[in-house]
Design an enzyme around this catalytic site. Structure first.
Site, short mmCIF file in Angstrom:
data_model
loop_
_atom_site.label_atom_id
_atom_site.label_comp_id
_atom_site.label_asym_id
_atom_site.label_seq_id
_atom_site.Cartn_x
_atom_site.Cartn_y
_atom_site.Cartn_z
N ASP A 210 0.73 -1.15 0.01
CA ASP A 210 -0.01 0.01 -0.02
C ASP A 210 0.66 1.34 0.06
O ASP A 210 1.98 1.27 0.70
CB ASP A 210 -0.88 0.13 1.27
CG ASP A 210 -1.79 1.07 1.53
OD1 ASP A 210 -2.80 0.90 0.33
OD2 ASP A 210 -2.02 1.82 2.01
N GLU A 261 14.21 -15.17 1.17
CA GLU A 261 14.47 -16.28 1.93
C GLU A 261 13.48 -17.31 1.83
O GLU A 261 13.90 -18.51 2.47
CB GLU A 261 14.65 -15.67 3.67
CG GLU A 261 15.32 -14.66 3.92
CD GLU A 261 14.95 -13.90 5.35
OE1 GLU A 261 13.84 -14.42 6.16
OE2 GLU A 261 15.63 -13.00 5.56
C1 NOJ Z 1 -4.54 2.91 -1.01
C2 NOJ Z 1 -5.53 1.98 -0.54
O1 NOJ Z 1 -5.90 1.32 -1.81
C3 NOJ Z 1 -6.77 2.96 -0.20
O2 NOJ Z 1 -7.98 2.02 -0.20
C4 NOJ Z 1 -6.41 3.42 1.07
O3 NOJ Z 1 -7.22 4.38 1.36
C5 NOJ Z 1 -4.91 4.16 1.14
N1 NOJ Z 1 -4.03 3.55 0.26
C6 NOJ Z 1 -4.43 4.51 2.49
O4 NOJ Z 1 -3.83 3.10 3.18
#
Ligand code: NOJ
Ligand code: CA
Length: 546
Positions: A210, A261
């Site tokens: 993310d 790993e």
């Molecule tokens: C990207 C994620 O896909 C989204 O849903 C989220 O709100 C933001 N990152 C923050 O984590």
């Protein structure tokens, strides 16, 4: 089950995989409390196997206050009790693997949830303490520190700083319930190595990372001004204060060492809204291996636009030694069956604010284009990421009542953006019954009555359904894919014709019909008559004559 999916030891599986995103709270509800869970998902493993996917990408299922749909993680090593248990997670991994389906989990490293033990410890500790140093706490500006330390803003609207009772401020590039980690702190780095090992040890095959481009920040003071967040303002040379800084790559080289790993090495894909030309950096073999290509999500339905975006994406992947990642929908964007039914250039946020009435969406057109687009992407080299419900042709639920909205964007934007809930409404499994078979109870976001038409039950009965087409396409793709070779026949402006290794090709029409080349028609998203004319906004796959 696909042929490629059977071999769970193949280290290169992710290069050509069809990865199906499950947004767990909206997929299937096993205990009838209105929230999707692992029990529900476990029950649906046969559905996933019949669909023919290679992997599931599971969006966050961790304990969370749900300030941002689970992307506010309170414990990186557990399952939200409302979603299930670690035991059920293990059972899910086993059940998927038994079907030859891999599992990719979401890792959220830029920020934790505000209920995370580290953040609670930071709040309880004094300014300047090691507990606060895992996050970004600073004194405020102004005579009494009453002003935020900088002009930085949150992605969801409002300032990126929130003040705590002792007067300090902490940074959150997203909601206040999502405090940003300080990735220059070695403790944070070690913690995430350990988290990667925790899930890899449990058999997880890969990670979706993310906001990968945000981890490294220039936190030296005075802070540089950054009053607006948008991909277009990010510096293209790695010196931006907040995003896509060069130092981020050292972090991912460390991750790659950890992921290597394991045998086979764990895969990863970066979610990075970085300047497009810098995406290959994240996808390098000694880093994450793949980075999502989001350009097609921003593209109108047009042959020139698709052709050049596809070509650029293929070039970028080749440059990185990676493979392309094709995406048309996910939990953050308006579903593509609706997007493609709207006039070019529609402001999607403004459209949602009218409950999807202005401009009018031509759903039949949108679905035709969506199917054509999906089949085109499935015919390309690289991996395809599908979002739950697109295999049903599900449109966006654009008219959710505002009282029902869960996305923090609605409140944080002072009701100027409705947010992403319209793509997150729980799936319809049956044509009737409570929550259309999502569960035995309600649904945490209201489902419209027309969901019945898109229910799995209805589509399974109909050989002409979207679901039937997806199943045929995925089964066929598994037998057709051979090598990375691809060539485009570029003699018709409104047609994209893709020639693949192994003697097959895909033809897509944009806005007008076109005669198909010679060869057996293996699959088509719209009926083709004896005249072999492919209707407008359709894709057909053909085997080349021997
Ligand atoms: C990207 C994620 O896909 C989204 O849903 C989220 O709100 C933001 N990152 C923050 O984590
Ligand atoms: Ca439940």
């Amino acid at each position: 089950m696909t042929d490629r999916g059977r071999d769970l030891t193949d280290p290169d599986w992710w290069r050509t995989a069809v990865v199906y995103q499950v947004y767990p709270r909206s997929f299937a509800d096993g205990n009838g409390d209105g929230i999707g869970d692992l029990a529900g998902l476990l029950d649906r493993v046969p559905y996933l196997a019949a669909l023919g996917i290679d992997a599931v990408w599971l969006s966050p299922f961790y304990p969370s206050a749900l300030a941002d749909g689970g992307y506010d993680v309170d414990d990186y090593r557990d399952v939200d009790p409302r979603i299930g248990t670690l035991g059920q997670f293990d059972a899910l991994v086993a059940a998927l693997h038994a079907e030859g389906i891999r599992i990719v989990v979401d890792i959220v490293p830029n920020h934790s949830g505000s209920g995370h033990a580290w953040f609670r410890a930071a709040l309880a500790a004094a300014p300047g303490s090691p507990e606060r140093a895992r996050y970004v706490f600073r004194d405020g500006a102004g005579e009494h520190g009453e002003l935020p330390p900088s002009d930085w803003v949150s992605h969801f609207g409002g300032p990126a700083w929130t003040r705590v009772p002792d007067g300090q401020w902490y940074l959150h590039l997203f909601a206040p319930e999502q405090p940003d980690f300080d990735w220059s702190n070695p403790e944070v780095r070690e913690e995430f190595h350990d988290v990667l090992r925790f899930w890899s040890d449990r058999g997880v095959d890969g990670f979706r990372v993310d906001v990968a481009h945000a981890l490294a920040k220039d936190l030296s003071e005075p802070f540089r001004s950054y009053p607006r967040i948008h991909r277009d303002v990010v510096a293209v040379d790695g010196t931006d204060p907040l995003f896509d800084r060069d130092e981020v790559h050292e972090i991912f080289r460390g991750w790659r060492r950890v992921m290597n790993e394991y045998d086979p090495p764990r895969s990863a894909v970066a979610e990075a809204w970085a300047p497009p030309a810098r995406l290959p950096l994240y996808a390098r073999p000694d880093e994450l291996g793949q980075a999502f290509e989001f350009d097609l999500v921003l593209e109108p339905w047009s042959a020139p636009a698709f052709r050049s975006t596809i070509q650029t994406a293929l070039d970028r992947a080749r440059e990185a030694g990676a493979s392309s990642t094709w995406v048309l929908s996910n939990h953050d964007i308006v579903r593509h069956a609706s997007r493609f039914g709207l006039p070019d250039g529609t402001d999607l946020n403004a459209w949602l604010l009218t409950d999807g009435t202005e401009p009018a969406c031509d759903l039949a057109l949108g679905l035709r284009r969506a199917l054509a687009g999906t089949l085109l992407l499935l015919a390309l080299p690289g991996a395809a990421y599908l979002y739950q419900g697109e295999e049903l042709g599900l449109p966006e639920v654009a008219d959710l009542p505002v009282e029902a909205l869960e996305d923090p964007i609605w409140e944080r934007s002072a009701h100027t953006e409705k947010g992403r809930d319209g793509a997150r409404v729980p799936l319809p499994w049956t044509t009737s019954g409570p929550s259309f078979g999502f569960g035995q109870g309600g649904s945490h976001l209201p489902q419209p009555t027309w969901f019945a038409d898109f229910a799995v039950e209805a589509e399974e009965r109909d050989p002409g359904s979207t679901l039937a087409l997806y199943r045929r396409a995925l089964a066929l793709r598994a037998t057709l894919l051979e090598g990375e070779g691809v060539r485009f026949v570029d003699d018709r402006p409104a047609v994209i014709e893709v020639v693949r290794d192994g003697g097959w090709r895909s033809v897509t029409t944009f806005g007008e019909s076109a005669a198909l080349p010679e060869g057996e028609i293996l699959l088509a998203s719209q009926p083709v008559g004896d005249d072999r004319v492919l209707p407008a906004d359709a894709t057909a796959w053909l085997r080349d004559p021997a």
